[in-house]
Design a protein around this motif. Sequence first.
Motif, PDB file in Angstrom:
ATOM      1  N   GLU A 176      42.150 -70.888  25.671  1.00  0.00           N
ATOM      2  CA  GLU A 176      41.072 -71.592  24.952  1.00  0.00           C
ATOM      3  C   GLU A 176      39.872 -71.822  25.882  1.00  0.00           C
ATOM      4  O   GLU A 176      38.719 -71.657  25.476  1.00  0.00           O
ATOM      5  CB  GLU A 176      41.588 -72.936  24.414  1.00  0.00           C
ATOM      6  CG  GLU A 176      42.576 -72.818  23.274  1.00  0.00           C
ATOM      7  CD  GLU A 176      41.998 -72.141  22.040  1.00  0.00           C
ATOM      8  OE1 GLU A 176      40.899 -72.524  21.600  1.00  0.00           O
ATOM      9  OE2 GLU A 176      42.637 -71.197  21.535  1.00  0.00           O
ATOM     10  N   LEU A 177      40.163 -72.207  27.111  1.00  0.00           N
ATOM     11  CA  LEU A 177      39.100 -72.477  28.089  1.00  0.00           C
ATOM     12  C   LEU A 177      38.255 -71.233  28.339  1.00  0.00           C
ATOM     13  O   LEU A 177      37.027 -71.298  28.431  1.00  0.00           O
ATOM     14  CB  LEU A 177      39.727 -72.966  29.400  1.00  0.00           C
ATOM     15  CG  LEU A 177      38.776 -73.293  30.549  1.00  0.00           C
ATOM     16  CD1 LEU A 177      37.819 -74.414  30.161  1.00  0.00           C
ATOM     17  CD2 LEU A 177      39.561 -73.684  31.789  1.00  0.00           C
ATOM     18  N   ALA A 178      38.932 -70.079  28.440  1.00  0.00           N
ATOM     19  CA  ALA A 178      38.232 -68.826  28.744  1.00  0.00           C
ATOM     20  C   ALA A 178      37.232 -68.440  27.654  1.00  0.00           C
ATOM     21  O   ALA A 178      36.305 -67.669  27.895  1.00  0.00           O
ATOM     22  CB  ALA A 178      39.244 -67.708  28.967  1.00  0.00           C
ATOM     23  N   LYS A 179      37.401 -68.997  26.441  1.00  0.00           N
ATOM     24  CA  LYS A 179      36.480 -68.675  25.335  1.00  0.00           C
ATOM     25  C   LYS A 179      35.185 -69.495  25.398  1.00  0.00           C
ATOM     26  O   LYS A 179      34.279 -69.274  24.594  1.00  0.00           O
ATOM     27  CB  LYS A 179      37.152 -68.979  23.982  1.00  0.00           C
ATOM     28  CG  LYS A 179      38.382 -68.156  23.673  1.00  0.00           C
ATOM     29  CD  LYS A 179      39.003 -68.682  22.364  1.00  0.00           C
ATOM     30  CE  LYS A 179      40.386 -68.112  22.124  1.00  0.00           C
ATOM     31  NZ  LYS A 179      41.074 -68.837  21.023  1.00  0.00           N
ATOM     32  N   ASN A 180      35.128 -70.474  26.282  1.00  0.00           N
ATOM     33  CA  ASN A 180      33.992 -71.414  26.304  1.00  0.00           C
ATOM     34  C   ASN A 180      33.238 -71.301  27.624  1.00  0.00           C
ATOM     35  O   ASN A 180      33.731 -71.736  28.664  1.00  0.00           O
ATOM     36  CB  ASN A 180      34.499 -72.840  26.093  1.00  0.00           C
ATOM     37  CG  ASN A 180      34.996 -73.071  24.675  1.00  0.00           C
ATOM     38  OD1 ASN A 180      34.209 -73.365  23.788  1.00  0.00           O
ATOM     39  ND2 ASN A 180      36.291 -72.904  24.455  1.00  0.00           N
ATOM     40  N   ARG A 181      32.034 -70.734  27.577  1.00  0.00           N
ATOM     41  CA  ARG A 181      31.282 -70.501  28.812  1.00  0.00           C
ATOM     42  C   ARG A 181      30.830 -71.826  29.425  1.00  0.00           C
ATOM     43  O   ARG A 181      30.539 -72.798  28.733  1.00  0.00           O
ATOM     44  CB  ARG A 181      30.082 -69.590  28.553  1.00  0.00           C
ATOM     45  CG  ARG A 181      28.957 -70.246  27.788  1.00  0.00           C
ATOM     46  CD  ARG A 181      27.654 -69.471  27.868  1.00  0.00           C
ATOM     47  NE  ARG A 181      26.631 -70.127  27.053  1.00  0.00           N
ATOM     48  CZ  ARG A 181      25.844 -71.102  27.481  1.00  0.00           C
ATOM     49  NH1 ARG A 181      25.948 -71.545  28.723  1.00  0.00           N
ATOM     50  NH2 ARG A 181      24.949 -71.650  26.681  1.00  0.00           N
ATOM     51  N   GLY A 182      30.797 -71.843  30.748  1.00  0.00           N
ATOM     52  CA  GLY A 182      30.233 -72.992  31.457  1.00  0.00           C
ATOM     53  C   GLY A 182      31.125 -74.213  31.531  1.00  0.00           C
ATOM     54  O   GLY A 182      30.771 -75.196  32.169  1.00  0.00           O
ATOM     55  N   ILE A 183      32.269 -74.191  30.851  1.00  0.00           N
ATOM     56  CA  ILE A 183      33.184 -75.344  30.879  1.00  0.00           C
ATOM     57  C   ILE A 183      34.319 -75.020  31.844  1.00  0.00           C
ATOM     58  O   ILE A 183      34.881 -73.931  31.808  1.00  0.00           O
ATOM     59  CB  ILE A 183      33.746 -75.661  29.478  1.00  0.00           C
ATOM     60  CG1 ILE A 183      32.602 -75.979  28.504  1.00  0.00           C
ATOM     61  CG2 ILE A 183      34.727 -76.831  29.541  1.00  0.00           C
ATOM     62  CD1 ILE A 183      33.054 -76.301  27.086  1.00  0.00           C
ATOM     63  N   HIS A 231      41.996 -71.628  37.705  1.00  0.00           N
ATOM     64  CA  HIS A 231      40.743 -71.240  38.362  1.00  0.00           C
ATOM     65  C   HIS A 231      40.133 -70.014  37.660  1.00  0.00           C
ATOM     66  O   HIS A 231      38.937 -69.970  37.372  1.00  0.00           O
ATOM     67  CB  HIS A 231      40.997 -70.930  39.832  1.00  0.00           C
ATOM     68  CG  HIS A 231      39.782 -70.516  40.589  1.00  0.00           C
ATOM     69  ND1 HIS A 231      39.484 -69.184  40.821  1.00  0.00           N
ATOM     70  CD2 HIS A 231      38.779 -71.225  41.148  1.00  0.00           C
ATOM     71  CE1 HIS A 231      38.349 -69.099  41.504  1.00  0.00           C
ATOM     72  NE2 HIS A 231      37.906 -70.333  41.716  1.00  0.00           N
ATOM     73  N   ALA A 232      40.973 -69.010  37.353  1.00  0.00           N
ATOM     74  CA  ALA A 232      40.481 -67.790  36.688  1.00  0.00           C
ATOM     75  C   ALA A 232      39.903 -68.109  35.306  1.00  0.00           C
ATOM     76  O   ALA A 232      38.854 -67.577  34.920  1.00  0.00           O
ATOM     77  CB  ALA A 232      41.611 -66.771  36.569  1.00  0.00           C
ATOM     78  N   ALA A 233      40.589 -68.983  34.558  1.00  0.00           N
ATOM     79  CA  ALA A 233      40.102 -69.346  33.215  1.00  0.00           C
ATOM     80  C   ALA A 233      38.829 -70.183  33.282  1.00  0.00           C
ATOM     81  O   ALA A 233      37.980 -70.119  32.388  1.00  0.00           O
ATOM     82  CB  ALA A 233      41.187 -70.095  32.449  1.00  0.00           C
ATOM     83  N   SER A 234      38.673 -70.954  34.383  1.00  0.00           N
ATOM     84  CA  SER A 234      37.492 -71.820  34.530  1.00  0.00           C
ATOM     85  C   SER A 234      36.267 -71.022  34.970  1.00  0.00           C
ATOM     86  O   SER A 234      35.148 -71.334  34.594  1.00  0.00           O
ATOM     87  CB  SER A 234      37.759 -72.897  35.594  1.00  0.00           C
ATOM     88  OG  SER A 234      38.755 -73.791  35.164  1.00  0.00           O
ATOM     89  N   THR A 235      36.472 -70.027  35.815  1.00  0.00           N
ATOM     90  CA  THR A 235      35.341 -69.370  36.486  1.00  0.00           C
ATOM     91  C   THR A 235      35.093 -67.963  35.976  1.00  0.00           C
ATOM     92  O   THR A 235      34.056 -67.668  35.406  1.00  0.00           O
ATOM     93  CB  THR A 235      35.576 -69.356  38.010  1.00  0.00           C
ATOM     94  OG1 THR A 235      36.802 -68.682  38.298  1.00  0.00           O
ATOM     95  CG2 THR A 235      35.651 -70.770  38.562  1.00  0.00           C
TER      96      THR A 235
END
Length: 303
Positions: free
Chosen positions: A252-259, A292-296
């Motif tokens: 879910e995180l990977a779908k949202n840029r900048g978050i 980290h990968a999903a965040s960045t």
Amino acid sequence: MQMLDQDMSNKIAAGDGFIAALDQSGGSTPKALKGYGIEEGAWTTEEEMFGLIHQMRSRIITSPAFSGDKVIGAILFERTMDGAVDGKPTPAALIERGVVPFIKIDKGLEDEANGVQLMKPNPGLDALLARAKALGVFGTKERSVINLANAEGIAAVVAQQFEVGRQVLAAGLMPIIEPEVNIKSPERAEADAIMLAEILKNLDALPEGEQVMLKLSLPAKAGLFDPLVDHPKVLRVVALSGGFSRTEACAELAKNRGIIASFSRALLNDLRHQMTDEEFDASLGEAIDEIHAASTAKTPVAA
């Protein structure tokens, strides 16, 4: 190397990493210890219980896997902030690793009314903020919960969050405002939309030059929070895992840029008291790499 406030602000604004939430408090401590493989009979007093959770947190913070390269910040429980890691006050131990320290400041939730749970009163907050500032803490976090798409309730939650946020700013600290939308809510998408409008309204009312951070549940509709990510009065938007598994939360995180992530359970879920240091460090390192990968890079690790 001691990080100054401006260095910490820059690291949080632009850092290539995520924030670890190590702030389970009194009520959730037995649950956190059970997840870590320590059953309730292992302590007889509250002091012993908090001693065990502090050992767990110390083990995480001192792990070679836990460094400012990928973990740019950590949210502490008040007792953890007041404790020591490696013989130093916990915030100092984090700063030494390049990790920006935050502290959870709310005193828990009121009973639900109008589909939401406001924060309980917090009469000792100014004293806590002064103590945190003196220990080198950069920011704070306070949580409320939104269960239903009730416009009046959501407006009250966001207004209370910003009111506390202004108190934090006045103390020279950075507030993380956290109106959590319950991901199991039958009205999740509607609640997200109402909350977004209320946050934007409150951001616009902040004085020029002031900034806050936001910690939000991942939205039902990907990209919904783009206006918050781009807002000049928002230092950074971070996401909680909110009951998702790590794999689900990262997807879910990977779908949202900048978050970026600010996960607790999704970060710590696989760690066990019984592990050898090698096993512990490897397990923590794997979780950190995935989050980290999903965040960045915005790439979820394949399930």
